[in-house]
Design a protein around this motif. Sequence first.
Motif, PDB file in Angstrom:
ATOM      1  N   UNK A 114       5.422  -3.312 -13.032  1.00  0.00           N
ATOM      2  CA  UNK A 114       5.154  -3.503 -11.615  1.00  0.00           C
ATOM      3  C   UNK A 114       5.299  -4.963 -11.204  1.00  0.00           C
ATOM      4  N   UNK A 115       5.019  -5.883 -12.123  1.00  0.00           N
ATOM      5  CA  UNK A 115       5.246  -7.297 -11.832  1.00  0.00           C
ATOM      6  C   UNK A 115       6.728  -7.541 -11.561  1.00  0.00           C
ATOM      7  N   UNK A 116       7.575  -6.908 -12.334  1.00  0.00           N
ATOM      8  CA  UNK A 116       9.020  -7.065 -12.143  1.00  0.00           C
ATOM      9  C   UNK A 116       9.466  -6.462 -10.814  1.00  0.00           C
ATOM     10  N   UNK A 117       8.880  -5.318 -10.440  1.00  0.00           N
ATOM     11  CA  UNK A 117       9.217  -4.694  -9.158  1.00  0.00           C
ATOM     12  C   UNK A 117       8.881  -5.641  -8.010  1.00  0.00           C
ATOM     13  N   UNK A 118       7.668  -6.211  -8.059  1.00  0.00           N
ATOM     14  CA  UNK A 118       7.239  -7.132  -7.005  1.00  0.00           C
ATOM     15  C   UNK A 118       8.100  -8.373  -6.943  1.00  0.00           C
ATOM     16  N   UNK A 119       8.399  -8.944  -8.100  1.00  0.00           N
ATOM     17  CA  UNK A 119       9.213 -10.156  -8.148  1.00  0.00           C
ATOM     18  C   UNK A 119      10.623  -9.888  -7.644  1.00  0.00           C
ATOM     19  N   UNK A 120      11.213  -8.794  -8.073  1.00  0.00           N
ATOM     20  CA  UNK A 120      12.580  -8.474  -7.660  1.00  0.00           C
ATOM     21  C   UNK A 120      12.656  -8.239  -6.150  1.00  0.00           C
ATOM     22  N   UNK A 121      11.668  -7.543  -5.615  1.00  0.00           N
ATOM     23  CA  UNK A 121      11.672  -7.263  -4.177  1.00  0.00           C
ATOM     24  C   UNK A 121      11.589  -8.552  -3.370  1.00  0.00           C
ATOM     25  N   UNK A 122      10.624  -9.407  -3.702  1.00  0.00           N
ATOM     26  CA  UNK A 122      10.462 -10.651  -2.947  1.00  0.00           C
ATOM     27  C   UNK A 122      11.658 -11.579  -3.138  1.00  0.00           C
ATOM     28  N   UNK A 123      12.204 -11.618  -4.347  1.00  0.00           N
ATOM     29  CA  UNK A 123      13.362 -12.477  -4.611  1.00  0.00           C
ATOM     30  C   UNK A 123      14.554 -12.059  -3.764  1.00  0.00           C
ATOM     31  N   UNK A 133       4.670  -5.297  -3.724  1.00  0.00           N
ATOM     32  CA  UNK A 133       5.739  -5.251  -2.717  1.00  0.00           C
ATOM     33  C   UNK A 133       6.980  -4.559  -3.292  1.00  0.00           C
ATOM     34  N   UNK A 134       7.566  -3.714  -2.460  1.00  0.00           N
ATOM     35  CA  UNK A 134       8.742  -2.979  -2.906  1.00  0.00           C
ATOM     36  C   UNK A 134       8.428  -1.591  -3.411  1.00  0.00           C
ATOM     37  N   UNK A 135       7.135  -1.309  -3.634  1.00  0.00           N
ATOM     38  CA  UNK A 135       6.731   0.016  -4.105  1.00  0.00           C
ATOM     39  C   UNK A 135       5.877   0.733  -3.068  1.00  0.00           C
ATOM     40  N   UNK A 181       0.836  -1.209   0.000  1.00  0.00           N
ATOM     41  CA  UNK A 181       0.000   0.000   0.000  1.00  0.00           C
ATOM     42  C   UNK A 181       0.866   1.253   0.000  1.00  0.00           C
ATOM     43  N   UNK A 182       0.307   2.315  -0.580  1.00  0.00           N
ATOM     44  CA  UNK A 182       0.931   3.632  -0.550  1.00  0.00           C
ATOM     45  C   UNK A 182       0.347   4.390   0.645  1.00  0.00           C
ATOM     46  N   UNK A 183       1.212   4.795   1.559  1.00  0.00           N
ATOM     47  CA  UNK A 183       0.750   5.330   2.838  1.00  0.00           C
ATOM     48  C   UNK A 183      -0.097   6.593   2.690  1.00  0.00           C
ATOM     49  N   UNK A 184       0.298   7.491   1.805  1.00  0.00           N
ATOM     50  CA  UNK A 184      -0.455   8.738   1.686  1.00  0.00           C
ATOM     51  C   UNK A 184      -1.879   8.492   1.212  1.00  0.00           C
ATOM     52  N   UNK A 185      -2.036   7.539   0.301  1.00  0.00           N
ATOM     53  CA  UNK A 185      -3.379   7.264  -0.215  1.00  0.00           C
ATOM     54  C   UNK A 185      -4.179   6.416   0.769  1.00  0.00           C
ATOM     55  N   UNK A 186      -3.507   5.547   1.490  1.00  0.00           N
ATOM     56  CA  UNK A 186      -4.176   4.809   2.563  1.00  0.00           C
ATOM     57  C   UNK A 186      -4.725   5.780   3.596  1.00  0.00           C
ATOM     58  N   UNK A 187      -3.906   6.717   4.021  1.00  0.00           N
ATOM     59  CA  UNK A 187      -4.342   7.697   5.018  1.00  0.00           C
ATOM     60  C   UNK A 187      -5.526   8.512   4.498  1.00  0.00           C
ATOM     61  N   UNK A 188      -5.455   8.926   3.250  1.00  0.00           N
ATOM     62  CA  UNK A 188      -6.550   9.698   2.653  1.00  0.00           C
ATOM     63  C   UNK A 188      -7.828   8.866   2.592  1.00  0.00           C
ATOM     64  N   UNK A 189      -7.694   7.605   2.210  1.00  0.00           N
ATOM     65  CA  UNK A 189      -8.858   6.725   2.073  1.00  0.00           C
ATOM     66  C   UNK A 189      -9.569   6.554   3.405  1.00  0.00           C
TER      67      UNK A 189
END
Length: 331
Positions: A310-319, A271-273, A244-252
């Motif tokens: 974004x799939x690559x970002x998530x995969x790279x972070x978890x890997x 994950x990772x973003x 989650x993106x914190x600023x948008x979570x807080x706004x929501x």
Amino acid sequence: IQDFGPPPTIPKDNIFVFIVFTVSYIITKRNIMSVKLGIAPIAWSNDDMPELGGDTPLEQCLSEANEAGFSGIESGGKFPKKSEELIPLLEKYNLKLCSGWYGANLRKNSVKEEINAIQEQLKLFQDCKAPCIVFAEVSDSIAGDPSRPLSTRPQMDGEEWNSFCKKISEIGKYLEDQGMPLAYHHHMGTVIESQKDTERLLESTKDQVKLILDTGHMLFAGGNSVDVAKNFKERVVHVHCKDMRKDILDKSLKEDLSFRQAFLEGAFTVPGDGFINYEPLLKFLKENHYNGWLVVEAEQDPAKANPLEYAKIGHNYLSKLCKKIDLEIIL
């Protein structure tokens, strides 16, 4: 021995030494915990909002999921419903079916009616050797209604809770007998949303009711995924890695947005973003011998968040994180 690779070369003329070395080798290998990385197709096409990726071909989704490095994918609305069509398609892109969503209406239906309704998907998942079925109660859900703020989500009174949990236990037993565990998905905008809801459900149902732990939904509802995993470690059989993106979570939360408004604003990401630190959760899962799927999932507008990128970002972070904590990834 075949499952773990060849053991070190040792003298076979001493059978005692051979047995000791071989057993020790297998035990050592078994202590190296492993997971598999999958992804959900919702980044490419949103079944609830066809305007988001509705024209994206399924084969593009599968091809890019493979290109990003994933070995599994969950099902979606564009997927064939017959295994003789789906299995060759998955094999073409070297992917396995690692589960998928089933929206239930047990608050309104009898267990028998729900069992009848799930048959086609159950058969597909059995044929594809999926590890579980992601099961969520969607009766009166407000998740798809842009006019309903999250504070107006459905609730159950004590009597209905008892009836609902009994039904979930019955269908959980049925699905377990079919070799397809029920992994319950706590979800924003539904009757099982918060950590309190999730824990009450698990405390009030039999062990056949398992849990899919969704980090994004748990955080959005104010809960703690690590605490839930610790409290119900034997029930967690599937994990959605939604950040989650914190600023948008807080706004929501502050503006009491609808679920649809929140994700269109960009509340969810991979994950990772976002701002979730996955290391404590993955360390706990490793210590408690979790060997299932970690599935990257993030409802986003593909026109704003390129699915492959974004799939690559998530995969790279978890890997990288799995490598850091010595959690092996099976391809």
